[in-house]
Every structure is written in C-alpha cells, then in structure tokens.
Design a protein around this motif. Structure first.
Motif, short mmCIF file in Angstrom:
data_model
loop_
_atom_site.label_atom_id
_atom_site.label_comp_id
_atom_site.label_asym_id
_atom_site.label_seq_id
_atom_site.Cartn_x
_atom_site.Cartn_y
_atom_site.Cartn_z
N ASP A 1 4.09 9.18 -0.14
CA ASP A 1 5.16 9.71 -0.99
C ASP A 1 6.30 10.27 -0.12
N GLN B 1 -2.09 9.21 -0.36
CA GLN B 1 -0.95 8.79 -1.16
C GLN B 1 0.24 9.74 -1.00
N ARG C 1 2.49 -0.54 -2.00
CA ARG C 1 3.75 -0.07 -2.60
C ARG C 1 4.90 -1.04 -2.39
N GLU D 1 -1.77 1.46 2.12
CA GLU D 1 -1.08 2.12 1.00
C GLU D 1 0.38 1.68 0.93
#
Length: 422
Positions: free
Chosen positions: A342, A338, A389, A385
């Motif tokens: 980011d 993650q 998002r 991931e």
C-alpha cells in the motif's frame, strides 16, 4: 500497441515462462489466471533475476551488540541465525546489496567517541567479505554491485546512520567517503550539529544548521548521498533546497498511513523529493505502516510493563517472553505484507514509479515486522503482491534497484564535476 496491450502481453509472456511454454501456446496464462503456486514461482524467479538493493539493514549494530565488533572473528552470517539477515536467508530472498547501516547512537553526541565507534563498525563490516570471500564483497558503486552480482556475491555497500561522527571537522566527510560510506543519514534520534531530528522536540536549528549546509555541500562534492530519513520536515526541505543532486530517504514510509508520525514522510515532502529526482525507500516496520499498528504496539507496551511489574519478572525471563509472544499473536499487533505494498502504491500514485524503493530496516525495528516479511528471505512475497496488483516486471526492477542506482550514479557524476571545478 497501446499501454494496456503491452502490459497484458508482457504479463502473458512471463506467465508462460513460469509454466514452461511459449507465449503463443494455448497454455499461456495471464497473472490473474495463475495459481497461487505459479504466481509464487514467478515472484521467486524475478527475485533471483533482478538485483535487489535494500536501503537499510542494521546487521552491523546487531553484530556489535553480540560482541563481534572487538574480536578478530565475525558472526558466521553464512549460516542460519535468529536475526533478520544472514547468508542463507539472503540467498533465498534474492537480496544482493543490503546497505550496511553504520548506526551511531545519539548518546555519542554527548559522551564523545562517535567517529571511533563508526570506524569500529566499518572495520567489522569489512571483515565479513575478508572472512567469507566466496559469499560477500564490499561495494562502493552500482558498477561494483553489478560485477559482484554477476559473480554470485552479495555486496555490502555502507551508509552511516547519523552524521555525528563528522563532528565539527568538515574534512571528515571526505574521510568517511574514503572509508566506503556512500550515504549519510544526517541525524538520528536527537538534534545534532547538522540538523534537527524528527524524534526530538528541541528544534535546535529549525532545519539544517549553518555547519550542516557545509556538510551537504561537501557530501555533494565527494559523492555521498544525502539521506533525509530521521530528520524533521523543515530539515528535509532545507536539504532539498541545498543539495545539487537527488537525495534519498533510506528507510522511511508514508505519513498518510500514520498521521502525526513525523518520522514518516508527508505527501508534500514526497512530491518535493520526486521533483528533486530522489527516492523514498519504504520501511517495513509495522509501526511505520499504520496508525492501527502503532496503537496496538503502544497498548502492548503498557500491558506488558504492567504484567512484568505485577509478577516481578524481568524482560529476559522465559515466562515473560512466552507471555509477550502469545500476547502479540492474540492481539494481532503486526501489520500485513499488503500494507507494505500500500505504501509503494501510494508513492507510485502520487509521484510515479521512479521514486520508490526498499528500505526494510531489518535487524533495526525489532520484533515489529509485518506478517509475510519477517526477514530477508521474504522479498519474493512482496514481489508476488506487486504482481497481483498489476505491476510490470520492469516496474518491480526499478523498485528493487534501478531507482536507487539512478540516484547513486547521478551523485557520482555530479561529484566528478564538482571536484574538477576546484
């Protein structure tokens, strides 16, 4: 159709493809409604569909350390290995074009032989497709990669990590272009004849040297991408001022998450890179991803050093290696996947989707890779991931290769123009 509607429709359509129905059937699902298994299947399909370029993989130096540089054979990367990169892992992960890092340690700046060492690694990389022509191919352009991809081959473009092999002879820029080098990281862990290093404290040139200015101009002329990973902020800003084309950071992350770590890029530099049209390729190493991980690794180094001293063990001792592995697990030193996302989010929010790509540093950052991204088989985990998002498939394709190709093609285009002016 507004942006949000188009976004939702696209995600509905892709979800439908994964579960085997048309987007008009009742079974159509949004990403948020997909099961974890369905989401993983979608990520796997995109990893295989899109060309994935990684800006920095240290396979050549790993192979050199293991002794394959000086033999007529190469490490059999077509079978599973203990390294981060090999053919089976790359195929599972959808990796199509890992930039082979021709890494030249800074010690060669003092001892000499930098050019010869770089040549030996280039020779070794060239032997891989010669040995496995049904699996690998060299690549000097984005078009080469596209052709190789269509033929089911993994491309091996090359970037040189450290400009030291250029020496004081500007003609070596063209020499390395002719050898297949398509980006040069201006320096590595020490200031060199071109510019200052973010890992050094001498600040020899307070940026780029007068000779470095000539090097950047010559790189522009012949079509070698300027790589500002490893350099100081002042050297990076100098490079951006001097270059006539977009530049890259082949394996750097965002300093926002690692305050004081100059090896990563601050927001001001990311903005300047985007204004230049360049791309930052996110490094996956845990200590590049967070200050928390940096602190944990520093404490681990101290504790393990003390443990070895107290018990009279070497770093290769099996008792020590088992203890070190358990220590890392017990103290949760590794970041999560993650956090890689980011960093991508941060660049996108700061300057937009067109200026970020992947630069894992696989086989270069040692045992510091984040959970979920331990080798080149795991790119689908990151894609998954990003889907979660809300990233669109076309955005993910930009991150995977299109942003890098855009810069590379511009560098090629301007090089032709500059050569025609001579």
């Amino acid at each position: 159709m507004d942006f949000l509607t188009k976004k939702l429709f696209s995600l509905f359509f892709l979800a439908a493809l994964v579960i085997g129905c048309t987007p008009t059937q009742k079974e159509t699902k949004s990403i948020s409604e997909m099961s974890d298994e369905e989401l993983g299947a979608l990520a796997d399909s995109l990893a295989q569909k899109f060309i994935i370029v990684d800006g920095h993989v240290d396979l050549p130096y790993r192979m050199n350390v293991k002794g394959f540089m000086i033999t007529k054979t190469v490490e059999d990367v077509s079978v599973e290995t203990t390294g981060n990169f090999d053919y089976p892992k790359a195929r599972r992960g959808g990796l199509d074009a890992p930039f082979m890092s021709i890494y030249v340690p800074s010690r060669y700046q003092e001892t000499g032989g930098a050019k010869e060492f770089a040549d030996s690694l280039i020779d070794m990389v060239s032997r891989v497709p010669a040995t496995f022509p049904e699996k690998f191919a060299m690549a000097n352009t984005p078009a080469d990669i596209e052709v190789n991809f269509a033929q089911g081959l993994i491309s091996l473009p090359m970037g040189m990590e450290n400009g030291a092999p250029i020496g004081d002879d500007i003609s070596n820029v063209k020499y390395f272009f002719d050898r297949g080098i398509r980006y040069i990281t201006l320096t590595h862990s020490k200031d060199n004849q071109i510019c200052d290093s973010s890992y050094d404290t001498a600040y020899t040139w307070n940026g780029v040297s007068p000779f470095g200015e000539q090097v950047i101009s010559e790189m522009n002329k012949w079509g070698i991408m300027v790589d500002i990973s490893h350099v100081t902020d002042s050297a990076a800003f100098d490079a951006l001022r001097l270059t006539k084309v977009p530049v890259i950071a082949s394996h750097s992350s965002c300093r926002k998450f690692t305050p004081g770590f100059e090896r990563n890029m601050p927001d001001t530099l990311i903005k300047a890179l985007a204004a230049n049209g360049g791309v930052i390729h996110i490094n996956f190493g845990s200590t590049f991803l967070s200050k928390e991980s940096q602190d944990k690794f520093e404490k681990m180094r101290e504790d393990l050093t003390n443990y070895r001293a107290e018990n009279g063990l070497s770093s290769e001792d099996s008792v020590y290696t088992a203890y070190a592995k358990q220590y890392a697990t017990d103290n949760d030193v590794f970041e999560d996947i993650q956090k890689v996302a980011d960093h991508i989010d941060h660049v996108v929010n700061l300057v937009g989707i067109d200026y970020v790509a992947l630069g894992s540093d696989y086989d270069g950052v040692g045992d510091s890779l984040p959970k979920g991204m331990k080798d080149v088989s795991t790119y689908p985990n990151l894609i998954k991931e990003l889907l979660k998002r809300g990233y669109m498939p076309e955005d993910i394709e930009k991150i995977c290769s299109k942003n890098t190709f855009r810069v590379w093609r511009k560098v090629q285009e301007v090089a032709k123009e500059l050569q025609s002016e001579v």
